[in-house]
Design a protein around this motif. Structure first.
Motif, PDB file in Angstrom:
ATOM      1  N   UNK A 171      41.005 -56.856  23.953  1.00  0.00           N
ATOM      2  CA  UNK A 171      41.142 -55.830  22.918  1.00  0.00           C
ATOM      3  C   UNK A 171      41.415 -54.463  23.536  1.00  0.00           C
ATOM      4  N   UNK A 172      40.600 -54.075  24.525  1.00  0.00           N
ATOM      5  CA  UNK A 172      40.752 -52.752  25.134  1.00  0.00           C
ATOM      6  C   UNK A 172      42.065 -52.643  25.908  1.00  0.00           C
ATOM      7  N   UNK A 173      42.467 -53.713  26.559  1.00  0.00           N
ATOM      8  CA  UNK A 173      43.745 -53.696  27.286  1.00  0.00           C
ATOM      9  C   UNK A 173      44.911 -53.496  26.328  1.00  0.00           C
ATOM     10  N   UNK A 174      44.823 -54.127  25.160  1.00  0.00           N
ATOM     11  CA  UNK A 174      45.883 -53.974  24.164  1.00  0.00           C
ATOM     12  C   UNK A 174      45.939 -52.548  23.626  1.00  0.00           C
ATOM     13  N   UNK A 175      44.782 -51.919  23.506  1.00  0.00           N
ATOM     14  CA  UNK A 175      44.706 -50.571  22.946  1.00  0.00           C
ATOM     15  C   UNK A 175      44.962 -49.474  23.981  1.00  0.00           C
ATOM     16  N   UNK A 176      44.479 -49.670  25.204  1.00  0.00           N
ATOM     17  CA  UNK A 176      44.511 -48.607  26.211  1.00  0.00           C
ATOM     18  C   UNK A 176      45.494 -48.849  27.347  1.00  0.00           C
ATOM     19  N   UNK A 177      46.017 -50.049  27.443  1.00  0.00           N
ATOM     20  CA  UNK A 177      46.974 -50.345  28.500  1.00  0.00           C
ATOM     21  C   UNK A 177      46.397 -50.156  29.886  1.00  0.00           C
ATOM     22  N   UNK A 178      47.153 -49.497  30.739  1.00  0.00           N
ATOM     23  CA  UNK A 178      46.753 -49.309  32.129  1.00  0.00           C
ATOM     24  C   UNK A 178      45.880 -48.077  32.351  1.00  0.00           C
ATOM     25  N   UNK A 179      45.449 -47.407  31.291  1.00  0.00           N
ATOM     26  CA  UNK A 179      44.674 -46.176  31.476  1.00  0.00           C
ATOM     27  C   UNK A 179      43.240 -46.441  31.917  1.00  0.00           C
ATOM     28  N   UNK A 180      42.788 -47.719  31.867  1.00  0.00           N
ATOM     29  CA  UNK A 180      41.469 -48.060  32.376  1.00  0.00           C
ATOM     30  C   UNK A 180      41.558 -49.340  33.191  1.00  0.00           C
ATOM     31  N   UNK A 181      40.633 -49.490  34.111  1.00  0.00           N
ATOM     32  CA  UNK A 181      40.478 -50.724  34.869  1.00  0.00           C
ATOM     33  C   UNK A 181      39.121 -51.300  34.508  1.00  0.00           C
ATOM     34  N   UNK A 182      39.046 -52.597  34.296  1.00  0.00           N
ATOM     35  CA  UNK A 182      37.799 -53.232  33.885  1.00  0.00           C
ATOM     36  C   UNK A 182      37.307 -54.191  34.944  1.00  0.00           C
ATOM     37  N   UNK A 183      35.995 -54.256  35.061  1.00  0.00           N
ATOM     38  CA  UNK A 183      35.357 -55.123  36.044  1.00  0.00           C
ATOM     39  C   UNK A 183      34.092 -55.700  35.429  1.00  0.00           C
ATOM     40  N   UNK A 184      33.919 -57.008  35.522  1.00  0.00           N
ATOM     41  CA  UNK A 184      32.694 -57.658  35.058  1.00  0.00           C
ATOM     42  C   UNK A 184      31.706 -57.687  36.215  1.00  0.00           C
ATOM     43  N   UNK A 185      30.484 -57.281  35.943  1.00  0.00           N
ATOM     44  CA  UNK A 185      29.419 -57.306  36.941  1.00  0.00           C
ATOM     45  C   UNK A 185      28.283 -58.141  36.367  1.00  0.00           C
ATOM     46  N   UNK A 186      28.048 -59.300  36.958  1.00  0.00           N
ATOM     47  CA  UNK A 186      27.026 -60.203  36.447  1.00  0.00           C
ATOM     48  C   UNK A 186      25.650 -59.817  36.986  1.00  0.00           C
ATOM     49  N   UNK A 187      24.667 -59.843  36.104  1.00  0.00           N
ATOM     50  CA  UNK A 187      23.277 -59.644  36.517  1.00  0.00           C
ATOM     51  C   UNK A 187      22.780 -60.919  37.184  1.00  0.00           C
ATOM     52  N   UNK A 188      21.799 -60.763  38.050  1.00  0.00           N
ATOM     53  CA  UNK A 188      21.172 -61.940  38.642  1.00  0.00           C
ATOM     54  C   UNK A 188      20.231 -62.551  37.607  1.00  0.00           C
ATOM     55  N   UNK A 189      20.271 -63.850  37.480  1.00  0.00           N
ATOM     56  CA  UNK A 189      19.413 -64.534  36.514  1.00  0.00           C
ATOM     57  C   UNK A 189      19.936 -64.350  35.100  1.00  0.00           C
TER      58      UNK A 189
END
Length: 80
Positions: free
Chosen positions: A18-36
Motif C-alpha cells: 500500500x505505502x509503496x503504491x502511494x509513496x513510490x521511492x520516497x521511502x525505504x521499508x525494512x521489517x525488523x522481527x522481535x525475538x520470540x
C-alpha cells in the motif's frame, strides 16, 4: 520505515504494498522481527512512532489504519 513484527509478516507485506503504491521511492521499508513472540506491530519513521499495535492501534489491516499511517508519514516527509 522500520516495522517491528513477529508473526505479522502478512500485515507488513500488505502495508508495504500500500505505502509503496502511494509513496513510490520516497521511502525505504525494512521489517525488523522481535525475538520470540511479542505481539508487536509497529511503524516508525526516522525515530517517530507512527503506529503501534501494542498501543491499541491494530495491525494496520484496515483501509482507515493504512490511510492514517500514510498521512503521518507524509507529514514527517514534508518536515524534512
Amino acid at each position: 520505515m522500520t516495522v517491528s513484527q513477529s508473526g505479522y509478516r502478512r500485515y507488513y507485506d500488505a502495508l508495504k504494498k500500500y505505502l509503496s503504491a502511494e509513496l513510490g521511492d520516497s521511502i525505504a521499508m525494512e521489517a525488523v522481527a522481535d525475538r520470540g513472540i511479542t505481539g508487536n506491530f509497529e511503524v516508525t519513521v526516522d525515530g517517530h512512532l507512527v503506529h503501534s499495535k501494542k498501543n491499541g492501534q491494530g495491525r494496520a489491516e484496515t483501509r482507515q489504519e493504512k490511510k492514517m499511517i500514510l498521512e503521518q508519514i507524509q507529514e514527517i516527509l514534508e518536515e524534512q
